[in-house]
Design a protein around this motif. Structure first.
Motif, mmCIF file in Angstrom:
data_model
loop_
_atom_site.group_PDB
_atom_site.id
_atom_site.type_symbol
_atom_site.label_atom_id
_atom_site.label_comp_id
_atom_site.label_asym_id
_atom_site.label_seq_id
_atom_site.Cartn_x
_atom_site.Cartn_y
_atom_site.Cartn_z
ATOM 1 N N LEU A 182 0.833 -1.209 0.000
ATOM 2 C CA LEU A 182 0.000 0.000 0.000
ATOM 3 C C LEU A 182 0.867 1.258 0.000
ATOM 4 O O LEU A 182 0.547 2.245 -0.666
ATOM 5 N N ALA A 183 1.978 1.230 0.721
ATOM 6 C CA ALA A 183 2.901 2.371 0.730
ATOM 7 C C ALA A 183 3.524 2.558 -0.657
ATOM 8 O O ALA A 183 3.614 3.688 -1.161
ATOM 9 N N LEU A 184 3.931 1.454 -1.282
ATOM 10 C CA LEU A 184 4.499 1.526 -2.637
ATOM 11 C C LEU A 184 3.460 2.080 -3.619
ATOM 12 O O LEU A 184 3.775 2.914 -4.471
ATOM 13 N N ARG A 185 2.233 1.617 -3.477
ATOM 14 C CA ARG A 185 1.147 2.097 -4.334
ATOM 15 C C ARG A 185 1.002 3.611 -4.211
ATOM 16 O O ARG A 185 0.886 4.330 -5.208
ATOM 17 N N ASN A 186 1.018 4.096 -2.990
ATOM 18 C CA ASN A 186 0.884 5.517 -2.717
ATOM 19 C C ASN A 186 2.046 6.302 -3.331
ATOM 20 O O ASN A 186 1.847 7.347 -3.947
ATOM 21 N N ILE A 187 3.260 5.784 -3.179
ATOM 22 C CA ILE A 187 4.445 6.440 -3.748
ATOM 23 C C ILE A 187 4.310 6.530 -5.269
ATOM 24 O O ILE A 187 4.546 7.586 -5.866
ATOM 25 N N ILE A 188 3.918 5.432 -5.901
ATOM 26 C CA ILE A 188 3.782 5.401 -7.367
ATOM 27 C C ILE A 188 2.743 6.415 -7.835
ATOM 28 O O ILE A 188 3.005 7.229 -8.728
ATOM 29 N N LEU A 189 1.562 6.379 -7.218
ATOM 30 C CA LEU A 189 0.468 7.258 -7.649
ATOM 31 C C LEU A 189 0.785 8.729 -7.433
ATOM 32 O O LEU A 189 0.253 9.597 -8.125
ATOM 33 N N ASN A 190 1.664 9.035 -6.490
ATOM 34 C CA ASN A 190 2.011 10.428 -6.204
ATOM 35 C C ASN A 190 3.121 10.985 -7.089
ATOM 36 O O ASN A 190 3.502 12.144 -6.945
ATOM 37 N N GLN A 191 3.656 10.180 -7.999
ATOM 38 C CA GLN A 191 4.758 10.642 -8.844
ATOM 39 C C GLN A 191 4.317 11.549 -9.987
ATOM 40 O O GLN A 191 5.078 12.392 -10.449
ATOM 41 N N ASP A 192 3.097 11.362 -10.465
ATOM 42 C CA ASP A 192 2.638 12.128 -11.619
ATOM 43 C C ASP A 192 1.114 12.017 -11.703
ATOM 44 O O ASP A 192 0.578 10.923 -11.519
ATOM 45 N N PRO A 193 0.436 13.123 -11.993
ATOM 46 C CA PRO A 193 -1.032 13.070 -12.079
ATOM 47 C C PRO A 193 -1.540 12.216 -13.246
ATOM 48 O O PRO A 193 -2.708 11.838 -13.272
ATOM 49 N N ASN A 194 -0.672 11.880 -14.202
ATOM 50 C CA ASN A 194 -1.080 11.059 -15.345
ATOM 51 C C ASN A 194 -0.984 9.566 -15.068
ATOM 52 O O ASN A 194 -1.243 8.758 -15.955
ATOM 53 N N ILE A 195 -0.591 9.178 -13.859
ATOM 54 C CA ILE A 195 -0.495 7.757 -13.512
ATOM 55 C C ILE A 195 -1.854 7.269 -13.027
ATOM 56 O O ILE A 195 -2.476 7.883 -12.169
ATOM 57 N N THR A 196 -2.280 6.155 -13.606
ATOM 58 C CA THR A 196 -3.536 5.527 -13.190
ATOM 59 C C THR A 196 -3.252 4.079 -12.804
ATOM 60 O O THR A 196 -2.254 3.501 -13.231
ATOM 61 N N GLU A 197 -4.135 3.533 -11.991
ATOM 62 C CA GLU A 197 -3.971 2.149 -11.542
ATOM 63 C C GLU A 197 -5.069 1.286 -12.138
ATOM 64 O O GLU A 197 -6.228 1.669 -12.175
ATOM 65 N N THR A 198 -4.669 0.111 -12.594
ATOM 66 C CA THR A 198 -5.608 -0.875 -13.105
ATOM 67 C C THR A 198 -5.137 -2.234 -12.606
ATOM 68 O O THR A 198 -4.255 -2.301 -11.744
ATOM 69 N N LYS A 199 -5.722 -3.275 -13.116
ATOM 70 C CA LYS A 199 -5.303 -4.622 -12.713
ATOM 71 C C LYS A 199 -5.099 -5.446 -13.972
ATOM 72 O O LYS A 199 -5.973 -5.488 -14.831
ATOM 73 N N LYS A 200 -3.913 -6.033 -14.112
ATOM 74 C CA LYS A 200 -3.619 -6.910 -15.252
ATOM 75 C C LYS A 200 -2.982 -8.176 -14.717
ATOM 76 O O LYS A 200 -2.100 -8.117 -13.870
#
Length: 127
Positions: free
Chosen positions: A25-43
Motif C-alpha cells: 500500500l505504501a508503494l502504491r501511494n508512492i507510485i500514484l504520487n509521482q505524476d497526475p497522469n499515472i492511473t492504476e488498473t489490474k492486469k
C-alpha cells in the motif's frame, strides 16, 4: 452492505498479510504520487500502473520469498544497481524488504527515471 468488485485494483491489497500489505500500500501511494497522469488498473491479477494509458510498472510478491517487488515495464532502459534483470529481456524488478523502512529516495529516483522515458518520447505514447 456493499459488495466489493474483486476486479478493482484496490482489492489486490485486501487479502495480503502484514507486513506485505502495508508495504504494498505504501508503494502504491508512492507510485500514484509521482505524476497526475499515472492511473492504476489490474492486469494478470496484479496492480498495474499506467502513464497516459501505457503500462509503466507493476506491484507483485515473489512466489519463492513472498517479498514484494516493483516491476518496471521498460526496465531495459533503466540503469540502476538495485534493479534486477534476471532472465527478462524487457522488464526489471526492484525488490523490497517489507520488514524495513522503504528506501523512498531510491524508489522515487527509479520511478522518475522511468517516467522520463515516457515524457521524453523514448517510450512512445499514443496520442
Amino acid at each position: 452492505m456493499e459488495k466489493k468488485n474483486m476486479d478493482e485494483p484496490g482489492t489486490y491489497y485486501l487479502d495480503k498479510a502484514e507486513p506485505n500489505k502495508g508495504c504494498l500500500l505504501a508503494l502504491r501511494n508512492i507510485i500514484l504520487n509521482q505524476d497526475p497522469n499515472i492511473t492504476e488498473t489490474k492486469k494478470w491479477g496484479m496492480p498495474c500502473f499506467c502513464y497516459k494509458k501505457k503500462m509503466f510498472c507493476y506491484l507483485w510478491t515473489d512466489k519463492k520469498t513472498d517479498k514484494p517487488y516493483l516491476l518496471m515495464v521498460e526496465g531495459k532502459y533503466l540503469d540502476h544497481p538495485q534493479l534486477e534483470e534476471g532472465d527478462r529481456t524487457r522488464m526489471k524488478i526492484f525488490r523490497v524488504n517489507p520488514n524495513e523502512d522503504l528506501p523512498i529516495e531510491i524508489i522515487v529516483s527509479i520511478l522518475q527515471n522511468a517516467l522520463d522515458l515516457y515524457r521524453t518520447g523514448t517510450i512512445k505514447i499514443k496520442a
